[in-house]
Design a protein around this motif. Structure first.
Motif, PDB file in Angstrom:
ATOM      1  N   LEU A 114      -6.781   4.724   7.788  1.00 25.61           N
ATOM      2  CA  LEU A 114      -6.611   4.203   6.439  1.00 25.61           C
ATOM      3  C   LEU A 114      -7.905   3.510   6.015  1.00 25.61           C
ATOM      4  O   LEU A 114      -8.531   2.820   6.799  1.00 25.61           O
ATOM      5  N   ARG A 115      -8.309   3.710   4.759  1.00 26.22           N
ATOM      6  CA  ARG A 115      -9.512   3.027   4.269  1.00 26.22           C
ATOM      7  C   ARG A 115      -9.127   2.009   3.208  1.00 26.22           C
ATOM      8  O   ARG A 115      -8.436   2.334   2.262  1.00 26.22           O
ATOM      9  N   LEU A 116      -9.568   0.799   3.404  1.00 30.47           N
ATOM     10  CA  LEU A 116      -9.303  -0.254   2.418  1.00 30.47           C
ATOM     11  C   LEU A 116     -10.603  -0.569   1.699  1.00 30.47           C
ATOM     12  O   LEU A 116     -11.618  -0.838   2.338  1.00 30.47           O
ATOM     13  N   GLU A 117     -10.549  -0.497   0.362  1.00 35.85           N
ATOM     14  CA  GLU A 117     -11.739  -0.887  -0.404  1.00 35.85           C
ATOM     15  C   GLU A 117     -11.657  -2.382  -0.668  1.00 35.85           C
ATOM     16  O   GLU A 117     -10.750  -2.844  -1.349  1.00 35.85           O
ATOM     17  N   LEU A 118     -12.570  -3.109  -0.084  1.00 36.69           N
ATOM     18  CA  LEU A 118     -12.512  -4.562  -0.208  1.00 36.69           C
ATOM     19  C   LEU A 118     -13.771  -5.080  -0.887  1.00 36.69           C
ATOM     20  O   LEU A 118     -14.883  -4.618  -0.594  1.00 36.69           O
ATOM     21  N   THR A 119     -13.552  -5.998  -1.796  1.00 40.72           N
ATOM     22  CA  THR A 119     -14.711  -6.646  -2.423  1.00 40.72           C
ATOM     23  C   THR A 119     -15.070  -7.873  -1.598  1.00 40.72           C
ATOM     24  O   THR A 119     -14.284  -8.360  -0.792  1.00 40.72           O
ATOM     25  N   LYS A 120     -16.236  -8.386  -1.845  1.00 39.32           N
ATOM     26  CA  LYS A 120     -16.686  -9.586  -1.126  1.00 39.32           C
ATOM     27  C   LYS A 120     -15.798 -10.767  -1.506  1.00 39.32           C
ATOM     28  O   LYS A 120     -15.415 -10.901  -2.677  1.00 39.32           O
ATOM     29  N   GLY A 121     -15.369 -11.536  -0.523  1.00 37.30           N
ATOM     30  CA  GLY A 121     -14.567 -12.720  -0.821  1.00 37.30           C
ATOM     31  C   GLY A 121     -13.288 -12.755  -0.010  1.00 37.30           C
ATOM     32  O   GLY A 121     -13.135 -12.037   0.968  1.00 37.30           O
ATOM     33  N   LYS A 122     -12.371 -13.615  -0.472  1.00 35.45           N
ATOM     34  CA  LYS A 122     -11.133 -13.814   0.276  1.00 35.45           C
ATOM     35  C   LYS A 122     -10.101 -12.746  -0.074  1.00 35.45           C
ATOM     36  O   LYS A 122      -9.957 -12.355  -1.237  1.00 35.45           O
ATOM     37  N   HIS A 123      -9.391 -12.269   0.953  1.00 40.79           N
ATOM     38  CA  HIS A 123      -8.292 -11.317   0.727  1.00 40.79           C
ATOM     39  C   HIS A 123      -7.122 -11.721   1.573  1.00 40.79           C
ATOM     40  O   HIS A 123      -7.272 -12.357   2.616  1.00 40.79           O
ATOM     41  N   ILE A 172       0.832  -1.208   0.000  1.00 42.75           N
ATOM     42  CA  ILE A 172       0.000   0.000   0.000  1.00 42.75           C
ATOM     43  C   ILE A 172       0.863   1.253   0.000  1.00 42.75           C
ATOM     44  O   ILE A 172       0.561   2.233  -0.650  1.00 42.75           O
ATOM     45  N   GLU A 173       1.967   1.251   0.727  1.00 41.27           N
ATOM     46  CA  GLU A 173       2.916   2.366   0.682  1.00 41.27           C
ATOM     47  C   GLU A 173       4.312   1.758   0.577  1.00 41.27           C
ATOM     48  O   GLU A 173       4.534   0.632   1.013  1.00 41.27           O
ATOM     49  N   ASP A 174       5.282   2.510   0.021  1.00 37.29           N
ATOM     50  CA  ASP A 174       6.631   1.952  -0.053  1.00 37.29           C
ATOM     51  C   ASP A 174       7.389   2.234   1.251  1.00 37.29           C
ATOM     52  O   ASP A 174       6.846   2.818   2.177  1.00 37.29           O
ATOM     53  N   ASP A 175       8.648   1.783   1.288  1.00 37.36           N
ATOM     54  CA  ASP A 175       9.345   1.830   2.582  1.00 37.36           C
ATOM     55  C   ASP A 175       9.794   3.228   2.975  1.00 37.36           C
ATOM     56  O   ASP A 175      10.385   3.419   4.026  1.00 37.36           O
TER      57      ASP A 175
END
Lengths: 299, 949
Positions: free
Chosen positions: B180-189, B126-129
């Motif tokens: 932080l907001r994560l956009e997640l679809t239905k299912g496995k992540h 999501i972000e680099d080091d």
């Protein structure tokens, strides 16, 4: 003889008592250090070990083995015999001109001319900005804009230009204590002398100046000269702040900066004292000569 | 009669004043010391709803075997993650949407820095080091009454609160400090964690749907309609802000305010810890929490006595959490307006009607977190505009140079297409921002004025494009002005005296003292100032075992040091320390026989001047010295060695690093130079575009040279060593400038200025910031300044090792010299063994690290120290990546010995340099001529100090 002194002392004991505070300070903080540096001038002294007597070695090294001292001597003499007299004459003429102004205006003008001496130290950054060696410096920026120069000049680093700039700044600051003495001295002259002068056939202001004004203020002139000599021989701040310490190729080195180099950087106090003695003797000698000359004024 | 009357009146006034003074001085008595009961610290709760990825279900790490703990501090089946460890989870998301991620963790003891890690979602980072995510440690004050010294309160020791924590992840460096907001679809992540720094025990990852807090009206009507639902009467309870429950950083220390007699606790002369916050509680994300109790279930109002006198004409914002949640929307950004003196703020709506909070009987927690609030968008936009305008400025400079020729018509609007349309575009955006700012703050302010000035200037550029070159300077000044305002707006300082919880009908307390109270306070303080020595940091009593320590530092640093000594050294050893602030007079004092036992942070020249004259105690004879030596770089002790003995312990080593602007290099298609040949290769490209290369060169000053030694003045020693030579020969009897390689280095150095015309005098920071000088070699301290004071180029530049010379085997020799400070023991020290114990304590890695950390939290990033002790360096706030870059250069540091007469070497190198660069003299003759002078001085000084007979 001894008795005479004691009696004399008893007779005027109040006066001696009143003098005592100043005399104590004078002895401890002025006379004693002078004597001390004369003594230390004959020793090797690094401030930690006790001084070691080495005879005339410091003076031999000073005059025969120290090239930089010769540069410092040259610059100091230049300040003493060129800048000094110019600023002395300048002080007097400014004071003389101001003297004809009405009272309020005179006070304002006096303050304005004396101001550089007061603010001296705090405006060095301004001078540095003006003479800054890159194109961001005011003088360089101005000259480039007018098309007089193409590349910025390193005013304070170039050994050919340093001394000239130091002299200009020194002159700007030099309307000092002697100037105030002149302004005061001009006030004390009896107006009736001028009237008498007119009766006796004085034709112009310069005759007035030479025959009446100057002779009437000899004490102030001598005082001003003494101060001017002290200032001229001990020029150091200007050089340190503008040209840096040390300056390029020691172009801005004066006796006092040279003393500082040896005293507070190398901790060679004996050698520094020897130099201080030389400066002291030069000052005393110049003082004698100038006082003699000043008493010839108006004759 | 009239004159007599005036006399009588003046006399009466005077005696009245005298009587009042005497009265106010003698009536003062301090209320007895408070005794607050200690807090009981409890773990943060595990969430009950949402998606939970438990530690035990972690998929095996990539580079390690995950270490399971069956039980740890009351929780079962948890895993331990150490620096460098990775772990991965698979989660099942039941429905598509925005999720927030929180982590349940227990920080393990380490260097006291926050935990940094990288996060990847389904294999994408999501972000680099350069912008790692952070989990902070939490801190508490040492419990029990405050310790005192000479009647003055000491700041409480900061301890890490050992608790299970539950923290929502925030976007790194986000101005709002929002999760932080994560956009997640239905299912496995898949969620993947790579720990970069520090170690922790991990319990779970937790995903929950983003839920905005409700508005106040809804909150009020939604409250439980139970029996306790009533507005309480006549209840008023104060919680002293300087006694927080927890805080996010050890730098959030209580502070002392003596400006107002209403601040509690109050003492007119002595230091009383009575407030918290101020300028060190100003960075977005920092929080402080307090515990309070209410007697009955019901509705209460909340208020503060605060001072916000730093952010002129603006407000600062805080997000307020009660028991871990934002109770209603309005609490997301609570404003604290500007004012010169202390003020009372009651949480309430715009009409001044207080908000009521529903609180059950018993103990609650209130937390205030720094946020930019409504300013965040403006700050973000203005930052972007400044950056864009700077790029345009740079484009113009590429055509005209920094000092355009006034007689030339550049036709800028034709050479840069779109210039005018861009200008009008930016002008409009600036005006919009100004209007918005006015609207947010409710008044015309410094920020909107700066914006409008810039907009007006852009408009006039559009009218008369031919005047642009001549007005570039003022354009730049206006941009810098705006950037400075931005810095100011980004800092959110707030000082709190107390918080209060009250029934709705309770009256607000007094904000500031009235005239008489204030007058009495001033008189007491003035009278007391005759008896109080504020500069003394001496120990308690005339103990048998005591040492005198001098430091050449500011007051802030001395306070930190004093606290460290009180906390750790004196209790451990029973040795009392007299600490004194002394600047620049060590050598003179020692010569006069009035020196201390120990001097810390001594400049190396100063130290060695004393050592050469036999005024220092050699340290290598003490036990434990050799162990200590191994914690430093191999050459770190070289400058402090003289005739076979070591006289000081290095505290800091400062050396060159190279900074370059990635954006400009990218535009011009350039790579950062690795060798000096590369530097000369990119020089024409930059110079054709009127840009410069900044090499280090410092003007000569004999006093400074005496103190700081040879290092980091200019490039010559660096080039010399890279060419395989060195400054002095092995016996330290002469320089090596007569070797061919020395001449080579000298010519290379002077050619940079003589042939390639690199600027000698420059302002690294400002020209780097504007991009006029996109590459600068200077001390690493520039890094701190850029981070702190140049927000508009954040992330656009990099610090890397300096260029070097390529060896035959392809490696690059990046040797560099250094400068720095050290600690010394004086020969005249009364108790040398105790002095050595102190020195050993002071140079311990954890003490050096703590000193550096405390200083940074007190003074911000500008106070960042880089200890020479490598162990301590690892613990500092430099991130692991920055540490790696610094270490790469640090390993190439080769210190130069300090010799008797060494000041003459750097002085004459500069003399030679000026002869060549300004007088155009022959480099070979010049360096040989001045070399002779140097060697003569060294010979004379060696004779003087009896090294050679």
């Amino acid at each position: 003889m001894n008795k005479g002194i004691v009696r004399e002392f008893k007779k005027k004991k109040e006066s001696y008592l009143l003098m005592a505070p100043y005399m104590v300070f004078f002895l401890v903080f002025t006379l004693f250090p002078v004597i001390l540096s004369v003594i230390l001038g004959f020793t090797y002294y690094n401030m930690i070990d006790p001084p070691r007597f080495i005879g005339w070695y410091n003076y031999v090294r000073l005059f025969l083995d120290d090239d930089i001292f010769l540069i410092a001597l040259k610059n100091t003499l230049f300040f003493a015999f060129v800048t000094g007299p110019i600023s002395y004459v300048l002080s007097f003429f400014v004071a003389w001109m101001i003297n004809d102004l009405p009272r309020t205006l005179r006070s304002v003008a006096t303050s304005v001319f004396y101001l550089p001496t007061i603010v001296g130290v705090s405006v060095y950054p301004m001078w540095r900005l003006i003479f800054s060696p890159d194109e961001y410096g005011y003088l360089n920026g101005l000259l480039i804009r007018w098309g007089l120069i193409r590349d910025p000049v390193a005013w304070l680093v170039d050994p050919d230009k340093v001394l000239i700039i130091l002299i200009i700044v020194q002159l700007w600051m030099s309307l000092g204590i002697s100037f105030l003495a002149f302004v005061a001295g001009l006030q004390t002259i009896d107006k009736s002398l001028y009237e008498a002068g007119v009766m006796d056939g004085i034709k112009n202001r310069f005759q007035e100046l030479w025959y009446i004004t100057l002779p009437s203020m000899i004490p102030q002139l001598v005082f001003g000269a003494v101060m001017q000599i002290v200032v001229s021989f001990s020029v150091a701040d200007v050089s340190i702040h503008l040209a840096g310490f040390p300056s390029t190729e020691y172009a801005g080195e004066t006796m006092v900066t040279h003393i500082m180099d040896y005293g507070s950087i190398r901790y060679e106090m004996g050698y520094a004292s020897a130099m201080a003695v030389v400066v002291f003797l030069m000052m005393v000698f110049t003082n004698r000569v100038v006082s003699k000359l000043l008493h010839k004024v108006g004759t | 009669v009239g004159r007599k009357g005036i006399f009588v009146l003046t006399g009466a006034c005077f005696s009245l004043f005298l009587a009042f003074s005497v009265y106010s001085i003698f009536t003062f008595s301090e209320q007895g010391p408070r005794f607050d009961k200690d807090f009981i610290y409890v773990n943060e709760e595990r969430p009950e709803t949402g998606i939970l990825a438990e530690a035990k279900n972690a998929v095996k790490g990539i580079n390690n075997d995950i270490r399971f703990h069956e039980i740890w501090e009351g929780r079962t089946k948890v895993i331990e993650l150490k620096e460098g460890d990775t772990a991965e989870w698979e989660v099942e998301v039941p429905e598509t949407g925005n999720y927030e991620l929180s982590i349940g963790y227990y920080p393990l003891e380490g260097s006291g820095q926050d935990i940094e890690f990288l996060l990847a979602l389904d294999g994408h980072f999501i972000e680099d080091d350069t912008r790692p995510f952070r989990l902070n440690r939490v801190w508490k004050d040492e419990q029990g009454p405050l310790k005192r010294h000479n009647g003055n309160d000491l700041r409480p020791k900061q301890l890490e609160a050992k608790l299970w924590l539950n923290q929502k992840l925030a976007e790194p460096d986000d101005l709002r400090g929002e999760p932080l907001r994560l956009e997640l679809t239905k299912g496995k992540h898949r969620l993947f964690i790579h720990l970069l720094r520090e170690s922790m025990i991990l319990d779970y990852l937790h995903l929950s749907k983003v839920r905005e807090p409700v508005e106040y009206a809804v909150y009020r009507s939604n409250a439980p309609k139970s029996a306790g639902f009533k507005e309480q009467d006549e209840f008023f309870k104060v919680v002293q802000a300087e006694r927080p429950y927890l805080k996010s950083s050890s730098g959030l220390l209580p502070s002392a305010d003596r400006t107002s007699p209403v601040t509690t606790p109050y003492h007119p002369v002595k230091i009383r810890m009575n407030t918290i916050g101020g300028s060190n509680w100003d960075v977005v994300g920092q929080w402080i929490s307090w515990k309070f109790e209410v007697p009955e279930t019901g509705w209460y109002k909340i208020g503060f006595r605060y001072r916000q006198n730093k952010s002129k004409g603006l407000f600062v914002s805080r997000t307020i959490y009660v028991d871990g949640n934002i109770p209603f929307l309005e609490m997301k950004h609570v404003r604290f307006p500007y004012g010169l003196s202390w003020q009372i703020k009651e949480l309430g709506d715009e009409t001044g009607k207080p908000y009521l909070f529903y609180l059950t009987k018993g103990s609650h927690e209130i937390k205030m977190q720094v946020t930019l609030g409504e300013l965040a968008d403006s700050v973000q936009n203005i930052q972007e505009i400044i950056y864009e305008l700077n790029r345009i400025y740079l484009k113009i400079i590429m055509i005209t140079g920094v000092t355009p020729d006034p007689y030339r018509d550049y036709d800028i609007d034709k050479s840069i297409p779109d210039l005018l349309s861009d200008f009008s575009n930016f002008s409009n955006r600036l005006k919009d921002e100004a209007a918005r700012l006015d609207q947010i703050t409710g008044q015309n302010n410094v920020g909107s004025r700066s914006l409008r000035i810039l907009a007006r200037q852009l408009d006039s550029f559009i009218d008369r494009p031919d005047t642009i070159p001549m007005r570039l300077k003022s354009f730049k000044t206006n941009m810098t002005g705006l950037a400075d305002w931005l810095l100011n707006a980004k800092s959110q300082p707030l000082e709190l005296d107390y918080l209060y919880f009250a029934s709705p009908n309770a009256a607000a307390p007094q904000a500031e003292a009235n005239f008489l109270e204030q007058a009495a306070h001033e008189i007491r303080a003035f009278a007391g100032s005759f008896l109080e020595n504020y500069a003394s940091f001496s120990g308690n009593a005339q103990d048998e075992r005591s040492i005198e320590v001098w430091v050449g530092l500011g007051r802030d640093q001395a306070y930190v040091l004093r606290r460290l000594i009180e906390e750790s050294f004196t209790p451990e050893t029973g040795i009392d320390v007299h600490l004194n602030l002394v600047d620049n007079s060590l050598v003179v004092a020692v010569m006069a026989g009035k020196g201390p036992d120990i001097s810390l942070l001594t400049k190396r020249g100063e130290a060695m001047n004393l050592a050469i004259r036999g005024a220092l105690e050699p340290l290598d004879r003490f036990e434990g010295f050799e162990d200590l030596q191994t914690q430093y770089m191999p050459t770190a002790f070289v400058p402090y060695q003289y005739r076979g003995h070591t006289y000081a312990i290095p505290e800091e080593q400062e050396f060159f690093m190279m900074f370059y602007r990635e954006d400009i290099f990218g535009n011009l298609g350039l790579e950062p130079p690795q060798t000096w040949e590369d530097v000369l290769r990119i020089a024409p490209v930059l110079q054709n575009n009127n840009m410069q290369i900044g090499l280090p060169y410092e003007n000569l000053d004999a006093f400074q040279l005496l103190d700081r030694g040879m290092g980091t003045l200019n490039l010559f020693p660096t080039l010399l060593m890279q060419n395989g030579s060195a400054v002095y020969n092995a016996d330290h009897t002469a320089t090596r400038f007569d070797e061919p390689s020395a001449f080579q280095a000298f010519k290379q150095w002077t050619d940079f200025y003589r042939l390639y015309d690199f600027p000698l005098y420059k302002d690294d920071f400002n020209r780097f910031r504007t991009g006029e000088m996109p590459i600068v070699i200077t001390s690493y301290k520039l890094y701190n300044r850029l981070v702190r004071a140049a927000p508009e180029i954040a992330g656009m530049w990099k610090m890397v090792p300096i260029p070097g010379v390529r060896n035959n085997d392809g490696t690059i020799n990046r040797s560099v010299d250094a400068t720095g400070t050290a600690s010394i023991i004086l020969k005249d020290a009364s108790n040398k063994e105790d002095a050595w114990i102190f020195l050993k304590w002071w140079n311990r890695p954890e003490i050096q690290a703590q000193f550096a950390r405390d200083l940074e939290s007190e003074m911000g990033i500008l106070g960042r120290r880089t200890p020479a002790n490598l162990e301590a360096f690892r613990y500092t706030s430099w991130s692991r990546k920055e540490q790696a870059v610094l270490l790469e250069q640090w390993k190439a540091v080769r210190e130069i010995p300090e010799l008797p007469g060494g000041y003459y070497t750097s002085r004459n190198i500069d003399n030679a340099f000026r002869d060549v660069v300004f007088q155009g003299e022959n480099p070979r003759e010049t360096i040989y001529f001045w070399n002779k002078q140097i060697n003569e001085e060294i010979r004379r000084k060696r004779y003087e100090f009896g090294v050679d007979e």
